[in-house]
Design an enzyme around this catalytic site. Structure first.
Site, short mmCIF file in Angstrom:
data_model
loop_
_atom_site.label_atom_id
_atom_site.label_comp_id
_atom_site.label_asym_id
_atom_site.label_seq_id
_atom_site.Cartn_x
_atom_site.Cartn_y
_atom_site.Cartn_z
N GLU A 101 0.83 -1.21 0.00
CA GLU A 101 0.00 0.00 0.00
C GLU A 101 0.86 1.25 0.00
O GLU A 101 0.64 2.19 -0.77
CB GLU A 101 -0.92 0.00 1.22
CG GLU A 101 -1.87 1.17 1.28
CD GLU A 101 -2.77 1.21 0.06
OE1 GLU A 101 -2.59 2.10 -0.79
OE2 GLU A 101 -3.64 0.33 -0.05
N ASP B 279 1.02 3.96 -3.13
CA ASP B 279 0.56 5.34 -2.95
C ASP B 279 1.65 6.34 -3.35
O ASP B 279 1.40 7.30 -4.10
CB ASP B 279 0.16 5.58 -1.50
CG ASP B 279 -1.09 4.82 -1.09
OD1 ASP B 279 -1.83 4.37 -1.98
OD2 ASP B 279 -1.32 4.68 0.13
N SER C 223 -7.34 1.55 -3.93
CA SER C 223 -6.17 2.15 -3.30
C SER C 223 -5.33 2.96 -4.26
O SER C 223 -4.74 3.97 -3.89
CB SER C 223 -5.26 1.05 -2.72
OG SER C 223 -5.60 0.76 -1.41
#
Length: 515
Positions: free
Chosen positions: A238, A242, A434
């Site tokens: 994650e 990002d 995400s």
């Protein structure tokens, strides 16, 4: 001590665990109290385009001096220690032994061992109460219970070589991100509840894309650390997704990555720290969430209020809408939306399956892969329909009610057409909503640069003049596919919102502020 029940604080028992025993009376606990505002937040500031500085915000809408003093006096007398205050965020941090915490807040605390990870957690059930002298002053008490609050909304492709993957900058081409912008002068705040990154790995990734590496700094909140595990399937996936998506699409923007524990307290404290930081960020990107009903009402309210603060400060909050379709992964047979995406003050980011060769999109449909996840979307059970959605033709929920509808916007999220990223030394392909939150965060920094102003609650401009069944200016309308209970259709829908972006067209839409 006379106590009053705190509305919205009731918490369900933590069932997926075995009980170890009561919390040791001497163990130290730190909690976050959220206090009432000095005065109600001016709705005109939330809607924009007018904003206020952090200093003015604290003075007008922060915690009252007498409330801060009263909280300090009452809790100190009860054996607790105030360790920090933030006037603008209305946040008071308090530490003390479990024995004093349970007496002050009228609850019992137990230690349980999670069955899936064998991790020991401190949990409570039922409601919290506050000393009668603080009734109406304290609106949330977070941190007594440290169960995990959110999940990362990303999915690894099982066979990366078989994926039709894109690098983030290729998606910037497909979505026509505005030329002559790169996010210079802007700040992207990224919220992370685990994992970490190695700066050298970021340098390698951006060098491979022949893109200047952005400035990336880690910020520790509530003891959270930039702590990479070495496992791409962990929260590292994650974190790197990002940073790399945002950095490849807005390399000129500074990134501040806020690491906090995965608890309701950690999540809120990370958000309020980011929102009230100096300089004020352009956008906050959140790729973590959980079904609305898995939050206490006090935590949902506090988070939504923090997002309203953000809007008044000119900050846009992007939140992933979830990767588990219209049920949000719940097994009760009902439809659910993910929070914090369901907050009307967050830009909820849904997902698509994208095909094309930059700069041309050949096909784009709702992300819904058998066995591989689907975009979140649907109708909130908590928040009413916001004014900006009133003309969009939003549906009633499967249960017949009305509410805030999710998502607002969308972007590529299917792992089969996912993002080519570098995580813990491995080239992998990642999908999930995400990825859409940092994609939109990067786009918004470039739009802010292009317009020369902060965008705040950008919804009011994105939805301006919206009509049911009509394509909204600045968007590619997605009309094929479903996420379970809801189907794509012309105009706004509960799978992909207004659609995916045409960045240059959106820049034109946003050139003139809404009044």
């Amino acid at each position: 001590m006379s106590n009053i029940l705190l509305p919205g604080s009731s918490r369900s028992a933590y069932t997926d665990a075995e009980t170890v025993g009561p919390v040791s009376p001497d163990s130290s606990i730190t909690v976050t109290l959220v206090l009432r505002r000095r005065t109600e937040l001016d709705e005109a500031l939330v809607i924009g385009p007018e904003t206020v500085t952090a200093e003015e915000f604290a003075r007008r809408f922060g915690a009252r001096d007498d409330d801060l003093a009263r909280v300090g006096e009452v809790l100190t007398a009860a054996g607790l220690t105030v360790t920090g205050t933030h006037v603008g965020a209305r946040r008071v941090t308090v530490r003390g032994p479990a024995s004093a915490m349970t007496e002050v807040f009228g609850t019992e605390l137990s230690v349980v061992r999670s069955r899936d990870s064998a991790v020991e957690l401190r949990v409570r059930s039922g409601a919290v109460s506050v000393p009668a002298e603080l009734d109406g002053i304290v609106i949330a008490v977070l941190g007594l219970d440290d169960r995990p609050q959110a999940r990362a909304q990303f999915r690894l492709h099982a066979a990366p070589a078989a994926a039709h993957a894109f690098t983030p900058d290729q998606l910037g081409s497909l979505y026509n991100f505005p030329a002559k912008t790169d996010g210079t002068g802007q700040t992207i705040a990224i919220i992370e509840l685990g994992g970490g990154f190695q700066p050298a790995e970021l340098s390698t990734y951006f060098a491979g894309l022949k893109i200047p590496a952005p400035q990336v700094s880690a910020v520790e909140v509530d003891g959270g650390k930039n702590a990479p595990t070495g496992d791409p399937g962990s929260a590292d996936g994650e974190v790197l997704l990002d940073i790399e998506v945002a950095g490849a699409l807005a390399p000129g923007a500074r990134q501040l990555v806020y690491f906090a524990p995965n608890t309701d307290q950690g999540f809120l404290d990370a958000v309020t720290t980011a929102v009230h930081a100096t300089p004020t960020p352009t956008v906050v990107s959140i790729s973590w969430g959980q079904s609305e009903d898995q939050w206490t009402a006090q935590a949902r309210t506090a988070m939504d209020q923090a997002f309203a603060d953000a809007a008044a400060l000119g900050v846009t909050v992007c939140a992933a809408s979830g990767d588990n379709g219209s049920t949000d992964g719940q097994t009760d047979g009902a439809q659910h939306v993910d929070f914090p995406a369901s907050s009307p003050h967050a830009l909820a980011c849904g997902g698509t399956h994208l095909e094309g060769v930059p700069p041309t999109i050949t096909s784009e449909t709702v992300w819904n892969t058998s066995g591989g996840g689907a975009t979140g979307g649907g109708v909130s059970d908590t928040f009413p329909v916001p004014a900006f959605q009133s003309g969009a033709g939003v549906p009633t929920s499967a249960g017949g009610g009305t509410g805030r509808c999710v998502p607002d916007v969308a972007g590529n999220a299917d792992p089969a057409t996912g993002y080519d990223v570098l995580v813990d030394g491995q080239r992998i392909v990642v999908g999930g909503t995400s990825a859409v939150a940092p994609l939109w965060a990067a786009l918004l920094t470039r739009l802010a640069q292009g317009t020369g102003r902060s965008l705040g609650l950008v919804h009011t401009q994105l939805y301006q003049g919206v009509r049911a069944g009509a394509v909204q200016p600045g968007f590619h309308d997605i009309t094929s596919g479903n996420n379970g209970a809801y189907r794509a259709a012309p105009g706004w829908d509960a799978c992909t919102g207004l659609g995916t972006p045409d960045g240059e067209a959106l820049l034109t839409v946003l050139q003139t502020p809404t009044h």
